[in-house]
Motif scaffolding. Structure first.
Motif, short mmCIF file in Angstrom:
data_model
loop_
_atom_site.label_atom_id
_atom_site.label_comp_id
_atom_site.label_asym_id
_atom_site.label_seq_id
_atom_site.Cartn_x
_atom_site.Cartn_y
_atom_site.Cartn_z
N ARG A 151 0.85 -1.19 0.00
CA ARG A 151 0.00 0.00 0.00
C ARG A 151 0.88 1.24 0.00
O ARG A 151 2.05 1.17 0.42
N PRO A 152 0.36 2.38 -0.41
CA PRO A 152 1.16 3.61 -0.37
C PRO A 152 1.63 3.92 1.04
O PRO A 152 1.03 3.50 2.03
N GLY A 153 2.71 4.68 1.13
CA GLY A 153 3.21 5.11 2.43
C GLY A 153 4.00 4.04 3.17
O GLY A 153 3.99 4.00 4.41
N ASP A 154 4.68 3.15 2.44
CA ASP A 154 5.50 2.09 3.05
C ASP A 154 4.69 1.16 3.93
O ASP A 154 5.18 0.63 4.93
N VAL A 155 3.45 0.93 3.55
CA VAL A 155 2.57 0.03 4.30
C VAL A 155 2.43 -1.27 3.52
O VAL A 155 2.35 -1.27 2.29
N VAL A 156 2.45 -2.40 4.24
CA VAL A 156 2.13 -3.68 3.64
C VAL A 156 1.04 -4.35 4.47
O VAL A 156 0.99 -4.18 5.70
N LEU A 157 0.16 -5.08 3.81
CA LEU A 157 -0.91 -5.82 4.47
C LEU A 157 -0.61 -7.31 4.35
O LEU A 157 -0.23 -7.79 3.28
N ILE A 158 -0.80 -8.02 5.45
CA ILE A 158 -0.62 -9.47 5.48
C ILE A 158 -1.95 -10.08 5.88
O ILE A 158 -2.55 -9.69 6.88
N GLY A 159 -2.44 -11.03 5.09
CA GLY A 159 -3.74 -11.61 5.39
C GLY A 159 -3.82 -13.07 5.03
O GLY A 159 -2.93 -13.63 4.37
N ALA A 160 -4.90 -13.71 5.51
CA ALA A 160 -5.23 -15.08 5.16
C ALA A 160 -6.53 -15.08 4.39
O ALA A 160 -7.37 -14.18 4.56
N SER A 161 -6.72 -16.08 3.53
CA SER A 161 -7.85 -16.06 2.61
C SER A 161 -9.19 -16.14 3.32
O SER A 161 -10.10 -15.39 3.04
N GLU A 162 -9.37 -17.08 4.26
CA GLU A 162 -10.70 -17.25 4.85
C GLU A 162 -10.63 -18.09 6.12
O GLU A 162 -9.76 -18.95 6.27
N ILE A 163 -11.57 -17.83 7.02
CA ILE A 163 -11.76 -18.63 8.23
C ILE A 163 -13.26 -18.82 8.39
O ILE A 163 -14.01 -17.84 8.45
N GLU A 164 -13.71 -20.07 8.46
CA GLU A 164 -15.15 -20.34 8.57
C GLU A 164 -15.63 -20.05 9.99
O GLU A 164 -15.71 -20.93 10.84
N SER A 165 -15.92 -18.78 10.23
CA SER A 165 -16.39 -18.36 11.54
C SER A 165 -17.06 -17.01 11.40
O SER A 165 -16.68 -16.19 10.56
#
Length: 381
Positions: free
Chosen positions: A269-283
């Motif tokens: 993302r702009p501004g030296d930001v990174v996002l870390i995520g997982a695809s899905e959790i059934e909850s």
């Protein structure tokens, strides 16, 4: 209906709600939007629009691992549309939302090469839905990967990598804000929960349940996501994202780590930001992220970008994405009412395509943007 200015009511101010409001208001329609959120800004509390939490990956080819071909095929249409939409927003809104389609990367550690190859074998682009897909995943050498993304070098030896050409990513937060800010003359009704939708009619109340009202429109659009229950059999699927401030990383493309147990993605993302995520959790749990989830996500990201060790944690986001039983998007149209739901984890990938399909069927598509042609991608059922 395309030549007439209509009074249109929209239930829901998430991604689809804002995209529809922006599109229809620029066509000259009188648009009113109703949403239980306190205002247009992201709350990051697990209860606002799921689109704010999404990393904004536009990965139709990568989605073939688990999605049906028509879902991925719609993504190619949406990428072209996001290019048009963000260009239009950039001309009128500052700062402009960032959008990039430099491709995305899949990477794997050497010990996971077998699992990675099994995933790649499922990315079949031979069907008619992939007329826009220029080529299958391209294997990259270690030196080619270093030239593209110097930060990707792994903690346990060289990474195996594949380029997915034509894919991209979009700044979901800034785009949602820009769609709101550039929606001409739209009446935004915040802190209003829509609890009943019928043709031409919206029933809504304030969040305290004290002030209840009924309003009539030429057309009602129901895009409430999980809020559409019990009218639709929609459920929430939990997603989790860690926001990091990582100066000097210089990542340019979304990255998916292929692992035998889970998929982790890293998106710049702009501004030296990174996002870390997982695809899905059934909850349907909206509580804050657990220690285990946070450790697994950040450890996986660190294993392919060692410099993330010095990144600073900005926030940990959770939210629920709306899913129907078959995990497919659904459009329902009757006179005076259009329902769209079930975008699941593909909200940003599918939203423009689904919107074009719905507005085409309702006779409201704008000639400025064109319509999704029926022979391009099969309509959802």
């Amino acid at each position: 209906m395309s030549g007439k200015s209509l009074r249109i009511g929209i239930a829901g101010a998430g991604l689809l709600g804002r995209l529809l409001a922006w599109t229809l208001s620029h066509q000259g329609h009188q648009v009113s939007v109703f949403d239980p959120a306190a205002g247009p800004q992201p709350a990051h509390d697990g209860h606002g629009a799921a689109g704010f939490t999404a990393a904004g990956m536009l990965s139709p080819l990568a989605e073939l691992e688990t999605a049906e071909p028509d879902v991925a095929g719609r993504g190619w249409h949406s990428i072209e549309r996001w290019a048009q939409i963000t260009e239009a927003l950039a001309a009128r809104v500052s700062p402009a939302p960032s959008f990039s389609r430099r491709g995305s990367l899949m990477v794997a550690h050497g010990s996971d090469l077998g699992a990675a190859r099994r995933v790649l074998a499922r990315l079949d682009i031979s069907g008619p839905a992939f007329a826009h897909a220029a080529q299958p995943p391209e294997a990259l050498s270690a030196s080619q990967l270093q030239q593209l993304e110097p930060c990707l070098h792994g903690t346990s030896g060289p990474l195996h990598a594949w380029m997915l050409h034509g894919e991209g990513h979009i700044d979901s937060v800034r785009t949602l804000q820009a769609l709101h800010d550039d929606a001409r003359g739209v009446q935004w009704h915040w802190s209003r929960t829509v609890h009943g939708v019928t043709p031409h009619t919206l029933n809504h109340r304030d969040t305290l349940g004290c002030d209840e009202r009924t309003q009539h429109f030429d057309l009602v659009l129901d895009v409430r996501g999980t809020g559409a229950r019990p009218d639709l059999p929609v459920r929430g699927v939990r997603g989790e994202v860690v926001w990091l401030h990582a100066p000097g990383i210089g990542l340019q493309r979304p990255v998916r780590l292929l692992h035998p147990r889970h998929r982790v993605y890293i998106v710049p993302r702009p501004g030296d930001v990174v996002l870390i995520g997982a695809s899905e959790i059934e909850s349907e749990d909206r509580s804050p992220m657990s220690l285990r989830s946070a450790v697994e996500l950040m450890a996986a990201a660190h294993s392919i970008i060692p410099e993330l060790a010095e990144a600073r944690i900005l926030r940990m986001d959770v939210n629920l994405r709306p899913a129907l039983p078959d995990h497919r998007p659904q459009i329902q149209i009757e006179p005076g009412l259009v329902r769209i739901n079930g975008l699941y984890r593909h909200g940003w990938l599918l939203a423009p395509s689904i919107m074009d399909e719905a507005l085409t069927q309702a006779g409201l598509i704008s000639e400025q943007w064109g319509a999704l042609q029926p022979d391009e991608v099969a309509a959802p059922h």
